[in-house]
Design a protein around this motif. Structure first.
Motif, PDB file in Angstrom:
ATOM      1  N   VAL A  71       0.828  -1.214   0.000  1.00  0.00           N
ATOM      2  CA  VAL A  71       0.000   0.000   0.000  1.00  0.00           C
ATOM      3  C   VAL A  71       0.862   1.264   0.000  1.00  0.00           C
ATOM      4  CG1 VAL A  71      -1.821   1.270   1.186  1.00  0.00           C
ATOM      5  CG2 VAL A  71      -1.806  -1.230   1.248  1.00  0.00           C
ATOM      6  N   LEU A  72       1.032   1.847  -1.164  1.00  0.00           N
ATOM      7  CA  LEU A  72       1.710   3.144  -1.330  1.00  0.00           C
ATOM      8  C   LEU A  72       2.965   3.285  -0.470  1.00  0.00           C
ATOM      9  CD1 LEU A  72      -1.486   5.417  -1.252  1.00  0.00           C
ATOM     10  CD2 LEU A  72      -0.202   4.692  -3.272  1.00  0.00           C
ATOM     11  N   PRO A  73       3.905   2.358  -0.585  1.00  0.00           N
ATOM     12  CA  PRO A  73       5.112   2.456   0.247  1.00  0.00           C
ATOM     13  C   PRO A  73       5.962   3.667  -0.144  1.00  0.00           C
ATOM     14  CG  PRO A  73       5.390   0.779  -1.431  1.00  0.00           C
ATOM     15  CD  PRO A  73       3.962   1.222  -1.527  1.00  0.00           C
ATOM     16  N   VAL A  74       6.648   4.238   0.819  1.00  0.00           N
ATOM     17  CA  VAL A  74       7.593   5.337   0.554  1.00  0.00           C
ATOM     18  C   VAL A  74       8.998   4.770   0.715  1.00  0.00           C
ATOM     19  CG1 VAL A  74       8.390   7.618   1.271  1.00  0.00           C
ATOM     20  CG2 VAL A  74       5.969   7.063   1.410  1.00  0.00           C
ATOM     21  N   TRP A  75       9.657   4.512  -0.419  1.00  0.00           N
ATOM     22  CA  TRP A  75      10.987   3.925  -0.366  1.00  0.00           C
ATOM     23  C   TRP A  75      12.020   4.999  -0.092  1.00  0.00           C
ATOM     24  CZ3 TRP A  75       9.870  -0.787   0.282  1.00  0.00           C
ATOM     25  CH2 TRP A  75       8.860  -1.418  -0.441  1.00  0.00           C
ATOM     26  N   GLU A  76      13.051   4.610   0.615  1.00  0.00           N
ATOM     27  CA  GLU A  76      14.057   5.585   1.053  1.00  0.00           C
ATOM     28  C   GLU A  76      14.810   6.201  -0.114  1.00  0.00           C
ATOM     29  OE1 GLU A  76      13.944   6.508   4.033  1.00  0.00           O
ATOM     30  OE2 GLU A  76      12.677   4.884   4.763  1.00  0.00           O
ATOM     31  N   HIS A  77      14.960   5.459  -1.220  1.00  0.00           N
ATOM     32  CA  HIS A  77      15.742   5.999  -2.340  1.00  0.00           C
ATOM     33  C   HIS A  77      15.092   7.247  -2.941  1.00  0.00           C
ATOM     34  CE1 HIS A  77      13.139   4.790  -5.732  1.00  0.00           C
ATOM     35  NE2 HIS A  77      12.909   3.674  -5.067  1.00  0.00           N
ATOM     36  N   THR A  78      13.795   7.423  -2.724  1.00  0.00           N
ATOM     37  CA  THR A  78      13.121   8.607  -3.271  1.00  0.00           C
ATOM     38  C   THR A  78      13.510   9.881  -2.521  1.00  0.00           C
ATOM     39  OG1 THR A  78      11.180   8.283  -1.830  1.00  0.00           O
ATOM     40  CG2 THR A  78      11.143   7.212  -3.993  1.00  0.00           C
ATOM     41  N   GLN A  79      14.097   9.721  -1.329  1.00  0.00           N
ATOM     42  CA  GLN A  79      14.498  10.887  -0.540  1.00  0.00           C
ATOM     43  C   GLN A  79      15.958  11.272  -0.793  1.00  0.00           C
ATOM     44  OE1 GLN A  79      11.911  12.061   1.368  1.00  0.00           O
ATOM     45  NE2 GLN A  79      10.749  10.312   0.603  1.00  0.00           N
ATOM     46  N   ASN A  80      16.704  10.406  -1.472  1.00  0.00           N
ATOM     47  CA  ASN A  80      18.144  10.605  -1.565  1.00  0.00           C
ATOM     48  C   ASN A  80      18.543  11.915  -2.237  1.00  0.00           C
ATOM     49  OD1 ASN A  80      18.997   8.282  -0.233  1.00  0.00           O
ATOM     50  ND2 ASN A  80      18.886   7.028  -2.086  1.00  0.00           N
ATOM     51  N   LEU A  81      17.909  12.226  -3.368  1.00  0.00           N
ATOM     52  CA  LEU A  81      18.321  13.403  -4.134  1.00  0.00           C
ATOM     53  C   LEU A  81      18.209  14.674  -3.296  1.00  0.00           C
ATOM     54  CD1 LEU A  81      19.275  14.723  -6.722  1.00  0.00           C
ATOM     55  CD2 LEU A  81      16.886  14.848  -7.463  1.00  0.00           C
ATOM     56  N   ASP A  82      17.060  14.877  -2.657  1.00  0.00           N
ATOM     57  CA  ASP A  82      16.871  16.091  -1.856  1.00  0.00           C
ATOM     58  C   ASP A  82      17.867  16.160  -0.701  1.00  0.00           C
ATOM     59  OD1 ASP A  82      14.807  16.974  -3.450  1.00  0.00           O
ATOM     60  OD2 ASP A  82      13.226  16.075  -2.209  1.00  0.00           O
ATOM     61  N   LEU A  83      18.127  15.024  -0.062  1.00  0.00           N
ATOM     62  CA  LEU A  83      19.067  15.003   1.058  1.00  0.00           C
ATOM     63  C   LEU A  83      20.503  15.224   0.598  1.00  0.00           C
ATOM     64  CD1 LEU A  83      17.539  12.033   3.077  1.00  0.00           C
ATOM     65  CD2 LEU A  83      17.492  14.446   3.704  1.00  0.00           C
ATOM     66  N   MET A  84      20.846  14.701  -0.574  1.00  0.00           N
ATOM     67  CA  MET A  84      22.180  14.934  -1.130  1.00  0.00           C
ATOM     68  C   MET A  84      22.362  16.413  -1.486  1.00  0.00           C
ATOM     69  SD  MET A  84      22.243  11.458  -3.425  1.00  0.00           S
ATOM     70  CE  MET A  84      23.721  11.686  -4.380  1.00  0.00           C
ATOM     71  N   LYS A  85      21.340  17.016  -2.078  1.00  0.00           N
ATOM     72  CA  LYS A  85      21.401  18.448  -2.395  1.00  0.00           C
ATOM     73  C   LYS A  85      21.616  19.272  -1.133  1.00  0.00           C
ATOM     74  CE  LYS A  85      18.238  18.493  -6.393  1.00  0.00           C
ATOM     75  NZ  LYS A  85      16.894  18.961  -6.841  1.00  0.00           N
ATOM     76  N   LYS A  86      20.847  18.949  -0.090  1.00  0.00           N
ATOM     77  CA  LYS A  86      20.914  19.713   1.153  1.00  0.00           C
ATOM     78  C   LYS A  86      22.289  19.562   1.810  1.00  0.00           C
ATOM     79  CE  LYS A  86      18.593  22.110   4.365  1.00  0.00           C
ATOM     80  NZ  LYS A  86      19.735  22.589   5.144  1.00  0.00           N
ATOM     81  N   SER A  87      22.810  18.348   1.838  1.00  0.00           N
ATOM     82  CA  SER A  87      24.107  18.116   2.452  1.00  0.00           C
ATOM     83  C   SER A  87      25.203  18.849   1.688  1.00  0.00           C
ATOM     84  CB  SER A  87      24.407  16.612   2.502  1.00  0.00           C
ATOM     85  OG  SER A  87      25.648  16.372   3.111  1.00  0.00           O
ATOM     86  N   ALA A  88      25.161  18.780   0.352  1.00  0.00           N
ATOM     87  CA  ALA A  88      26.169  19.462  -0.462  1.00  0.00           C
ATOM     88  C   ALA A  88      26.109  20.974  -0.252  1.00  0.00           C
ATOM     89  CB  ALA A  88      25.962  19.122  -1.941  1.00  0.00           C
TER      90      ALA A  88
END
Length: 761
Positions: A540-557
């Motif tokens: 049921v509509l899972p939220v996989w962690e890989h979908t958050q990676n780009l935004d978190l990588m941008k923020k960290s950089a």
């Protein structure tokens, strides 16, 4: 392992303290009710007490009080509705849908209301079939409401008597985590270290420290009696927290090229001596943390000045015997590490000095900082926030749908009488406890819940089978409750194990002789809930962690770039603001921890959802190094010290260009020719090269060396290390850029748009 210290850390922690308070608040009324022979009739009183107690999250007094009051209102309302509609099945299903969605969605306002929402659903499960309410519903509701209010009263009394207790324990725990962090760093200097394993441990510990610092900041900075700095204790606690954050940065500065160190000095005993001394420092930090948790003044365990003098003597003795024109630069690196250790030692001594402040000197303890800038961001309590999250793009809304569907399936399953389920609410309670917004956490809790329940049930069965003395059973009930509430946050398996034991013993007191039925129902209901939550979490509509990676990588950089700019500005001569620097340091560490945490969770996702795992892992590792090396560079930011031999302007342009390239790639933008040109700049550190050549010539003439002042470092060593740190930051930023470029090239080969592909990572 120092078992005495480990035991003290646990016994004096906020978790045990809170667990004892919850247990006593729950058990004392039980003793009174049992004395009058009406415990079974008034069982909802301690049940209400324990439910409200579990919503009490660490934080400022006002927020905790308001959350407890809101929880009481929610619990009584939910219990009333559930009791009124329990015989009308269609309304029960409607109740599950409405309450399931609403109480899951309020989690958007933070962990405090998320806890209230989860426990509200547990209350619904308890009252959904009238199993515990009996025929007199109004009486049952009044008993339940009284039990809920009882804990609020206990909370108000305890916090009035001990207003600083929670803050002191949380600050103490910060020091304990820093001690663990230093022990991991110390292991880089032991014989034949596993660097990959140690890097993983460092990153994992950074996540724990970040989460704890965020919670502690909220507790301390929003507790009025502390922020107002009106008493010795309040000023002391504020300074101890801020000192812990500065100490954290100093511990991060110990990042070095450990493999090169091992190759250069692995055949000597100097690295082992550093390892042993760092563990002594870790013991001192542990001692400070335990003392804060207890509420006593800490006294040093060792004579650090003598131990440090021995370490420095060891270094100079080795240096005088082994230094040559070929290896003297390696000794420069080692000398700088010892200087950092000196700084850490001074910081610990300063903390002890602050800790032992006399009441008459309390006025000297002042922060001089705008504390609001250090506060974690949080959602405001307004309807617009909730409304904006009613969308399939919201992870919280998806979680609410999963919870609601799982509860509906669990309740539907419980209606099948042929299975012989005797405790409907256990399925629903287990479902609420296991199902979390992230699939990885749900998967982990599912297994821990199942294993903990089975192990606890077997142990409890044995206890009830062989022990017939009520006094002994009561003591075991108390101990299992305390252990359950103590482990609930950090060690879920043990929390479930002890929870199962105290549930079995509690039911045995209420209904003796039914242990076989309880054993069967508990196991069966847990297995059913585990199956339901596993299916729902995956389908049921899972939220996989890989979908958050780009935004978190941008923020960290982005935050690493801002952090570096703040540090290098001091070398360039631009205006340097200490408070602004500390805020940027905090943001960089938080962004790194969030990225690392997301990566750790992604590892638990199904294999087909671990998109570009290696790329993310490399990005996390390089981000960690950039943050650590920038922290190392910050140690040279001194008020009066200038370094004209270092081309800070050139290094700034070169490194920032490389870091901007990373951000451009992550944002799907092209790398401009200007950035390429800037990143190829060769900083003019020629005067440093001349100094190094001069030093080599001196060494070639067989100069004799004596012990030098361990608190001072040669100008050349300082300059060489600044140069090396800047070079390391550039090399790691370049490596990070190549990681993203390689990933981008692979994506082009597969004819996928860059931005779309990155979003999948």
């Amino acid at each position: 392992m120092n078992y005495s210290a480990e035991l003290k850390k646990f016994v004096t922690s906020q978790y045990v303290y809170s667990a004892i308070r919850i247990t006593l608040a729950t058990v004392l009324p039980c003793l009174v009710l049992a004395h009058f022979g009406i415990l079974k009739e008034y069982f909802l009183f301690p049940l209400g007490t324990s439910f409200v107690a579990l919503t009490d999250q660490p934080g400022p007094f006002i927020r905790r009080r308001n959350a407890l009051t809101f929880a009481i209102v929610c619990f009584v309302f939910v219990a009333s509705i559930a009791s009124l509609v329990m015989h009308i099945k269609i309304l029960v299903f409607a109740e599950i849908i409405v309450f399931g969605m609403f109480f899951s969605l309020i989690g958007v306002y933070g962990q405090r209301l998320a806890a209230v929402g989860s426990l509200s659903l547990v209350v619904m499960a308890i009252f959904i079939d009238g199993h515990l309410t009996g025929t007199n519903i109004l009486k049952s509701l009044l008993i339940f409401a009284s039990g809920c209010t009882w804990f609020l009263l206990i909370f108000l009394i305890v916090t009035t008597i001990q207003p600083y207790k929670l803050a002191s324990q949380m600050i103490g725990e910060n020091y304990l985590q820093l001690a663990e962090f230093l022990k991991i760093k110390a292991n880089h200097y032991q014989k034949n270290p596993d660097f990959n394993k140690l890097t993983t441990q460092v990153i994992a510990k950074q996540i724990e420290i970040k989460n704890l610092q965020e919670e502690t900041r909220e507790t301390v900075f929003k507790t009025r009696v502390i922020v107002n700095e009106s008493t010795t204790t309040s000023r002391l606690l504020m300074l101890m927290l801020l000192n812990s954050m500065d100490l954290h940065e100093k511990l991060m500065t110990s990042e070095s090229d450990y493999e090169k160190l091992q190759n250069s000095f692995g055949d000597t005993t100097i690295l082992v001596s550093i390892h042993d001394y760092l563990n002594l420092l870790a013991e001192e930090i542990t001692n400070i943390g335990i003392s804060l948790q207890i509420g006593t003044r800490a006294k040093p365990l060792y004579d650090l000045d003598e131990e440090l003098q021995n370490l420095n003597h060891h270094y100079f003795e080795l240096r005088n015997k082994k230094i040559t024109p070929d290896n003297f630069e390696n000794f420069m690196v080692l000398r700088q590490i010892l200087m950092r250790i000196n700084e850490i030692t001074k910081e610990i001594n300063e903390i002890y000095k602050v800790f032992s402040q006399n009441v008459k000197l309390a006025k000297s303890l002042s922060t001089g900082l705008d504390l609001k800038k250090f506060m974690p961001n949080e959602e405001k309590l307004n309807f617009k926030v909730l409304k904006n999250n009613i969308s399939l793009s919201s992870s919280q809304f998806r979680h609410a749908l999963r919870i609601t569907i799982a509860l509906l399936l669990g309740y539907l399953f419980s209606l099948f009488q042929f299975i012989g389920i005797g405790h409907t609410y256990w399925i629903l309670i287990t479902t609420v406890a296991i199902l979390k917004p992230a699939y990885s956490i749900t998967k982990q809790r599912n297994l821990l819940r199942l294993y903990g329940t089975i192990a606890g049930a077997v142990i409890a069965y044995g206890i009830l089978h062989y022990i017939r003395i009520n006094e002994v059973l009561f003591v075991m009930l108390l101990l299992s409750m305390i252990m359950c509430f103590s482990f609930l946050k950090g060690k879920y398996f043990w929390a479930v194990l002890f929870m199962t034991i105290y549930v079995f013993v509690s039911f045995n007191f209420l209904s003796p002789g039914n242990v076989n039925i309880i054993f069967r129902d508990r196991i069966v209901d847990t297995i059913i809930a585990a199956i339901i939550t596993s299916l729902v979490a995956y389908v049921v509509l899972p939220v996989w962690e890989h979908t958050q990676n780009l935004d978190l990588m941008k923020k960290s950089a982005a935050d690493n770039l801002i952090y570096f700019q703040s540090v290098i500005s001091k070398f360039i001569g631009d205006g340097f603001n200490l408070e602004d620097y500390k805020v940027k340091r905090k943001n960089a560490i938080i962004s790194l921890a969030n990225l690392s945490d997301n990566f750790q969770r992604m590892i638990s996702d199904p294999k087909n959802q671990q998109k570009k795992l290696e790329v993310v892992h490399q990005f996390v590792a390089t981000s960690h190094l950039i943050t650590a090396y920038t922290a190392s560079l910050s140690q040279y930011v001194k008020d009066k010290e200038k370094y004209p031999e270092i081309d800070a302007e050139g290094w700034s342009r070169k490194i920032e260009a490389e870091m901007h390239k990373v951000s451009n790639l992550l944002n799907g933008e092209k790398i401009t020719e200007t950035l390429n040109r800037e990143s190829r700049i060769e900083p003019e550190d020629s005067s440093l090269d001349d100094l190094i050549l001069k030093r080599k010539a001196e060494l070639a003439e067989n100069e004799v060396y004596d012990l030098r002042d361990p608190d001072k470092i040669s100008r050349l060593t300082e300059l060489k290390n600044i140069h090396d740190v800047l070079e390391l930051i550039y090399d790691v930023a370049k490596e990070q850029r190549k990681v993203i470029e390689t990933y981008q090239n692979e994506s082009h080969e597969k004819a996928e748009p860059v931005q779309t592909t990155l979003q999948q990572s």
